[in-house]
Motif scaffolding. Sequence first.
Motif, PDB file in Angstrom:
ATOM      1  N   ALA A  49      68.812  76.653  58.444  1.00 20.63           N
ATOM      2  CA  ALA A  49      68.371  78.031  58.631  1.00 20.63           C
ATOM      3  C   ALA A  49      67.845  78.266  60.043  1.00 20.63           C
ATOM      4  CB  ALA A  49      67.290  78.364  57.612  1.00 20.63           C
ATOM      5  N   GLY A  50      67.690  77.172  60.809  1.00 16.64           N
ATOM      6  CA  GLY A  50      67.136  77.318  62.149  1.00 16.64           C
ATOM      7  C   GLY A  50      65.627  77.469  62.147  1.00 16.64           C
ATOM      8  N   LEU A  51      64.979  77.221  60.999  1.00 17.48           N
ATOM      9  CA  LEU A  51      63.517  77.311  60.945  1.00 17.48           C
ATOM     10  C   LEU A  51      62.878  76.077  61.555  1.00 17.48           C
ATOM     11  CD1 LEU A  51      63.110  78.786  57.343  1.00 17.48           C
ATOM     12  CD2 LEU A  51      62.890  79.984  59.521  1.00 17.48           C
ATOM     13  N   LEU A  52      63.621  74.968  61.563  1.00 18.29           N
ATOM     14  CA  LEU A  52      63.211  73.756  62.265  1.00 18.29           C
ATOM     15  C   LEU A  52      64.328  73.416  63.228  1.00 18.29           C
ATOM     16  CD1 LEU A  52      62.031  71.364  59.384  1.00 18.29           C
ATOM     17  CD2 LEU A  52      60.571  72.576  61.008  1.00 18.29           C
ATOM     18  N   GLU A  82      63.471  81.001  49.276  1.00 20.68           N
ATOM     19  CA  GLU A  82      62.574  79.867  49.142  1.00 20.68           C
ATOM     20  C   GLU A  82      62.370  79.515  47.673  1.00 20.68           C
ATOM     21  OE1 GLU A  82      59.050  80.100  52.059  1.00 20.68           O
ATOM     22  OE2 GLU A  82      59.842  82.117  51.951  1.00 20.68           O
ATOM     23  N   GLN A  83      61.713  78.343  47.439  1.00 21.33           N
ATOM     24  CA  GLN A  83      61.439  77.887  46.091  1.00 21.33           C
ATOM     25  C   GLN A  83      60.681  78.924  45.301  1.00 21.33           C
ATOM     26  OE1 GLN A  83      59.409  74.130  45.156  1.00 21.33           O
ATOM     27  NE2 GLN A  83      60.598  73.301  46.833  1.00 21.33           N
TER      28      GLN A  83
ATOM     29  N   GLY B 232      54.709  85.546  54.244  1.00 22.52           N
ATOM     30  CA  GLY B 232      54.327  84.394  55.032  1.00 22.52           C
ATOM     31  C   GLY B 232      55.187  84.229  56.259  1.00 22.52           C
ATOM     32  N   GLN B 233      54.764  83.300  57.130  1.00 22.55           N
ATOM     33  CA  GLN B 233      55.422  83.224  58.427  1.00 22.55           C
ATOM     34  C   GLN B 233      56.816  82.590  58.360  1.00 22.55           C
ATOM     35  OE1 GLN B 233      53.269  80.919  61.241  1.00 22.55           O
ATOM     36  NE2 GLN B 233      52.453  79.493  59.736  1.00 22.55           N
ATOM     37  N   ASP B 234      57.040  81.687  57.399  1.00 20.93           N
ATOM     38  CA  ASP B 234      58.386  81.119  57.264  1.00 20.93           C
ATOM     39  C   ASP B 234      59.377  82.190  56.841  1.00 20.93           C
ATOM     40  OD1 ASP B 234      57.655  78.678  58.063  1.00 20.93           O
ATOM     41  OD2 ASP B 234      57.825  77.695  56.109  1.00 20.93           O
ATOM     42  N   SER B 238      62.609  83.543  58.824  1.00 20.80           N
ATOM     43  CA  SER B 238      63.980  83.569  58.296  1.00 20.80           C
ATOM     44  C   SER B 238      64.547  84.983  58.312  1.00 20.80           C
ATOM     45  CB  SER B 238      64.029  82.967  56.886  1.00 20.80           C
ATOM     46  OG  SER B 238      63.589  83.914  55.941  1.00 20.80           O
ATOM     47  N   LEU B 239      63.686  85.992  58.523  1.00 24.57           N
ATOM     48  CA  LEU B 239      64.173  87.360  58.687  1.00 24.57           C
ATOM     49  C   LEU B 239      64.405  87.698  60.160  1.00 24.57           C
ATOM     50  CD1 LEU B 239      61.971  89.168  56.040  1.00 24.57           C
ATOM     51  CD2 LEU B 239      64.430  88.838  55.960  1.00 24.57           C
ATOM     52  N   GLY B 240      64.363  86.671  61.007  1.00 20.90           N
ATOM     53  CA  GLY B 240      64.702  86.890  62.399  1.00 20.90           C
ATOM     54  C   GLY B 240      63.510  87.207  63.285  1.00 20.90           C
ATOM     55  N   VAL B 241      62.286  87.032  62.749  1.00 17.50           N
ATOM     56  CA  VAL B 241      61.093  87.328  63.537  1.00 17.50           C
ATOM     57  C   VAL B 241      60.726  86.104  64.366  1.00 17.50           C
ATOM     58  CG1 VAL B 241      58.619  87.783  63.385  1.00 17.50           C
ATOM     59  CG2 VAL B 241      60.212  88.974  61.872  1.00 17.50           C
ATOM     60  N   SER B 242      60.444  86.329  65.641  1.00 20.00           N
ATOM     61  CA  SER B 242      59.921  85.247  66.464  1.00 20.00           C
ATOM     62  C   SER B 242      58.414  85.212  66.252  1.00 20.00           C
ATOM     63  CB  SER B 242      60.274  85.513  67.928  1.00 20.00           C
ATOM     64  OG  SER B 242      59.438  84.744  68.741  1.00 20.00           O
TER      65      SER B 242
END
Lengths: 268, 347
Positions: A49-52, A82-83, B232-234, B238-242
């Motif tokens: 997902a590019g989150l990490l 997410e879960q 939350g921040q994750d 994942s919605l494209g927010v920096s």
Amino acid sequence: MTLHAEGVSRSAGGHLILDGVDLALRPGHTTGVLGPNGSGKSTLLRLLAGLLSPACGLVTLDGYPLGELRRRAVARRVAVVEQQADTQVELTVADVVGLGRVPHRRPWTPGSPDDEQAVRTALEQAGLTGHAERAWHTLSGGERQRVQIARALAQQPRELLLDEPTNHLDIQHQLDLLALVAALPLTTVVALHDLNLAAMYCDDLLVLGRGRVVARGTPDEVLTEELIAQVYRVRADVTPSGPEGRPHIRFLGTLPPPRPAEGERRVG
Amino acid sequence: MSHGIRPATRGGLLWGAGLAVLCASIALTVTIGPASIGVGDVWSTIAARLGWGTSDLTRLREEIVWNLRLPRVLLAAVCGAGLAVCGAVMQSLLRNPLADPFVLGVSSGASTGAVVVVVLGAGGGALSVSGGAFLGAVCSFALVLLLSHTLGGTPDRVVLSGVAAMQLFSALTSFVVMTGADAETTRGVLFWLLGSLGGAGWTDVWLCLAVLLAVLVVCLGYCRTLDAFAFGQDAAASLGVSVARTRLVLLCATALLTGALVSTAGAIGFVGLVLPHAARALTGPGHGRLLPACALTGAVFLVWADTLARTVLDPQEVPVGVVTSLVGVPAFVLVLYRTRRGVRSAS
């Protein structure tokens, strides 16, 4: 072309969580990621997902490294469920699904008819038509996951990543949810614990063990008694008696722990 | 209370009504005070000053309206609006319903800066009280950012760092006041610490209004980004927010606005904490509507609170911070009570 991981590694707190994992997705297919707790399933999804970002290796989207793409551009292609998502904010179903439009909207501009249409379509696809005005905190766990999937669909992605989406759901909702996901015309990666669900709904499987790929292939290639014994240390009886002749797994008991040198991780 | 897709006309009506209430509040409160002045006098003074006609008021009365009451009421409106917007942004950004401009330690830093100037004469006269307050606010905020970054930069670390800075600067303020001030200065400092809009001039109004508008425009540009923080921040990422950039930009913007307001009007408590909750009950959680609603309700609230503060013990003045808390706490409890179903489901 779609998401592609090449030899990705990632460590946390001095432990190697993922160790050189390759993953090529087939466009439009559902890929299940299996493996015991701590095998790196969630980390792999977060990398995709590019989150990490990977410590070594590369994740690409249509051939471009994820790290070089703008986050907003990635979010218009790749959606994540997410879960278990929760919020203290008093949102309605329509509000939550509307969040999926965030990557499509520019600052200081009002919402467009496209946004409303995308939200309506997403609600319809997730079977939530008529629920738009319900409050998030009155929904059951299964309904919440459906709403999150609708939110992901409102992003109009081509890739959908789900991290154990069926946790905390009763069996009917588990089957409902995965049937919904598998029927979507998207390239989907879903991390799962339940091997029978994986056999029923996934086209391809990737099995992780301690951060490495242990097996990959179609469910009947991957889900064998030997593999289950090796990866989960569980005795099982696998028969082709599932729907459409897919493998069905009956668990018979645990196997004794491996030799001390291997130091099996304690689960629980 | 209903959320979701609403006809645009209804939104327009709401904003029209809100603006009308604000203008009416400003016009009305300007007339309240020892010298009796009517709403008509207020309009004719404003018209005369803007060159649209002549006023038949005496010079003294015109002065009272234009140079005493109007700037004070307008500053109250700007401060109320600014503090409420800061509170709303911080509550969403840090996912903490208790976050407000004080939590970043900005207000207490400003207080320390002001006290150091007043009591110790720091700056040798070159530094005004508000200048000192602004410097204090900046230093305190820098400390909070540095500390929270060192601790990992998560929202709860920001809140904890802010609380630590708040305690530190409150202690410093008390220390300076106890050791360095005579009784008269202490009284003046205390008054300032609780917030006071007395002595407001047009320069203050324009300066604060400019900062408010700039920060409001920035925050409105981020309104959907703020919506995305709900899960939350994750989820936001994942919605494209920096996430890191958003947090830095918005924290700096709110700190700048708080610094400007606190250095002008003192540390007026409670507005930033409570008004966002009240506004949320009116508009729902979407920031595109919530932030303007916060600005309007905050402005109206503080205009009336300050009017109460300067009239209730006339000719004595009560610090406006005392009024905001005395009036605000029951209102807060009422708002929380009426929205309690959301809280219950989260427990």
